[in-house]
Design a protein around this motif. Structure first.
Motif, PDB file in Angstrom:
ATOM      1  N   TYR A 167       0.835  -1.205   0.000  1.00  0.00           N
ATOM      2  CA  TYR A 167       0.000   0.000   0.000  1.00  0.00           C
ATOM      3  C   TYR A 167       0.868   1.253   0.000  1.00  0.00           C
ATOM      4  O   TYR A 167       0.668   2.163  -0.810  1.00  0.00           O
ATOM      5  N   ASN A 168       1.830   1.289   0.894  1.00  0.00           N
ATOM      6  CA  ASN A 168       2.652   2.487   1.068  1.00  0.00           C
ATOM      7  C   ASN A 168       4.115   2.080   0.977  1.00  0.00           C
ATOM      8  O   ASN A 168       4.651   1.477   1.898  1.00  0.00           O
ATOM      9  N   GLU A 169       4.753   2.368  -0.167  1.00  0.00           N
ATOM     10  CA  GLU A 169       6.152   1.955  -0.390  1.00  0.00           C
ATOM     11  C   GLU A 169       7.103   2.870   0.387  1.00  0.00           C
ATOM     12  O   GLU A 169       7.306   4.024   0.026  1.00  0.00           O
ATOM     13  N   THR A 170       7.662   2.326   1.452  1.00  0.00           N
ATOM     14  CA  THR A 170       8.559   3.116   2.298  1.00  0.00           C
ATOM     15  C   THR A 170       9.808   3.548   1.551  1.00  0.00           C
ATOM     16  O   THR A 170      10.415   4.571   1.875  1.00  0.00           O
ATOM     17  N   SER A 171      10.209   2.810   0.541  1.00  0.00           N
ATOM     18  CA  SER A 171      11.435   3.128  -0.194  1.00  0.00           C
ATOM     19  C   SER A 171      11.265   4.348  -1.093  1.00  0.00           C
ATOM     20  O   SER A 171      12.249   5.019  -1.424  1.00  0.00           O
ATOM     21  N   THR A 172      10.040   4.648  -1.495  1.00  0.00           N
ATOM     22  CA  THR A 172       9.815   5.709  -2.485  1.00  0.00           C
ATOM     23  C   THR A 172       8.807   6.772  -2.064  1.00  0.00           C
ATOM     24  O   THR A 172       8.637   7.756  -2.770  1.00  0.00           O
TER      25      THR A 172
END
Length: 354
Positions: free
Chosen positions: A132-137
């Motif tokens: 859901y929420n890409e921490t990397s980007t």
């Protein structure tokens, strides 16, 4: 001296939660433990807008991701990959010897509902993983729209990584028909790491019961004990005390919807600032409400900025992997308040002489 964490996890932990962890230990088969478990369960269900059981795992979020695929993939899994952690989920699936395909996009590009429909139309898949929420980007994929698509494929389970979103963004599990959604408590929950949570649907329980895979992450075994308000193995009890206290504040203190609104306000402030002085890395319209991935258009030394912030006892995050020095990430999640974000941004302006 302690560095205040404006990172996208782990995040700053308030004193009340730390103090809760010093509560004397109780036995995990005691009545007191059952009461603690039930208290946590009720509040997690409220937070996630679900009647589904919410399992507690003593592991990192990666463990919960592994549990999702070993329990949920029978035929073949579609892994939607547009960042480091969605790629990790694909690697987890492969390492477990499960049939899978990666639908891969550039890291800055969001997964769109029509892309998912096109893949599921092949009839090859009985599970799909979505971060859901890409921490990397700093990318927030359109969960609601994708969930609506997956509903058209009754045999396909929707598995969602909400690691850096849960308790910072609304996830209406039952309305969306999510079969398993996982997160760790060290991000938006603003707690010390050590516990993962996973809400599981009836369809997921049935699939897992049929497959009966694994041992530590075996969902049917976990669910058996869950029904008694217990965990199957000795859990991180100290973290559970802290989780109970924190959920009290989220549900009965600040309020669930108010917490989501605060996260949105902090995101708006940070992203306006990023647009003024730099740019934002992921596709416009899909920016995260819990962290901002700032594109380094000024070609500053992010490492030097981080060193200078450390002198002020503050930490942010450099870009992840190949995005190191090309971006930097600011976490505006957990218990940080609007004034804290303003203070951080003003300090960065001062250091960089913006």
């Amino acid at each position: 001296m302690h560095q205040k964490l404006f990172t996208p996890g782990p995040t700053e932990v308030r004193e009340e939660a730390l103090q809760a962890m010093s509560t004397p230990q109780i036995h995990h088969r005691s009545k007191e433990f059952g009461e603690l478990y039930a208290s946590i369960q009720s509040k997690l269900q409220q937070l996630l807008y679900t009647d589904n059981p919410v399992l507690l795992l003593t592991s990192s979020s990666t463990g919960a991701m592994e549990s999702a695929v070993i329990n949920g993939v029978e035929k073949k899994c579609l892994n939607l990959v547009n960042g480091a952690f969605s790629n990790r989920w694909h690697q987890i699936t492969k390492k477990n010897g499960l049939p899978c395909d990666a639908f891969t996009l550039d890291w800055g590009t969001a997964v769109k509902p029509d892309m998912v429909a096109e893949q599921l139309d092949t009839g090859e898949y009985d599970a799909v993983t979505l971060v859901y929420n890409e921490t990397s980007t700093g990318m927030m994929n359109p969960l609601e729209e994708i969930a609506e698509v997956v509903k058209d494929y009754p045999d396909v389970l929707l598995l969602v990584d909400a690691v850096s979103a849960m308790s910072g963004a609304k996830i209406a599990v039952d309305r969306l028909g999510i079969d398993m959604v996982v997160a760790g408590v060290q991000k938006c929950f603003a707690l010390p790491s050590g516990i993962a949570v996973a809400a599981v649907s009836d369809d997921m329980l049935q699939r897992a019961d049929k497959l009966d895979r694994g041992y530590y992450f075996n969902i049917p075994l976990m669910y058996k004990y869950h029904q008694r308000n217990q965990t199957r193995v000795t859990p991180a009890i100290s973290q559970m005390f802290a989780l109970d206290v924190q959920l009290d504040d989220i549900v009965n203190g600040e309020g669930i919807e108010q917490r989501f609104q605060r996260h949105q306000r902090m995101a708006d402030i940070t992203q306006r600032w990023a647009q003024k002085y730099f740019d934002i890395y992921p596709e416009k319209g899909y920016w995260s409400t819990t962290l901002t991935c700032v594109e380094n258009t000024r070609d500053i030394s992010v490492a030097s900025l981080s060193e200078e912030l450390a002198r002020h006892h503050i930490r942010i995050s450099n870009g992840y992997g190949d995005l190191k020095e090309k971006t930097f990430r600011i976490g505006h999640m957990g218990d940080w308040q609007v004034q804290d974000i303003y203070g951080l941004l003003e300090l960065i302006e001062h250091i960089l002489d913006l």
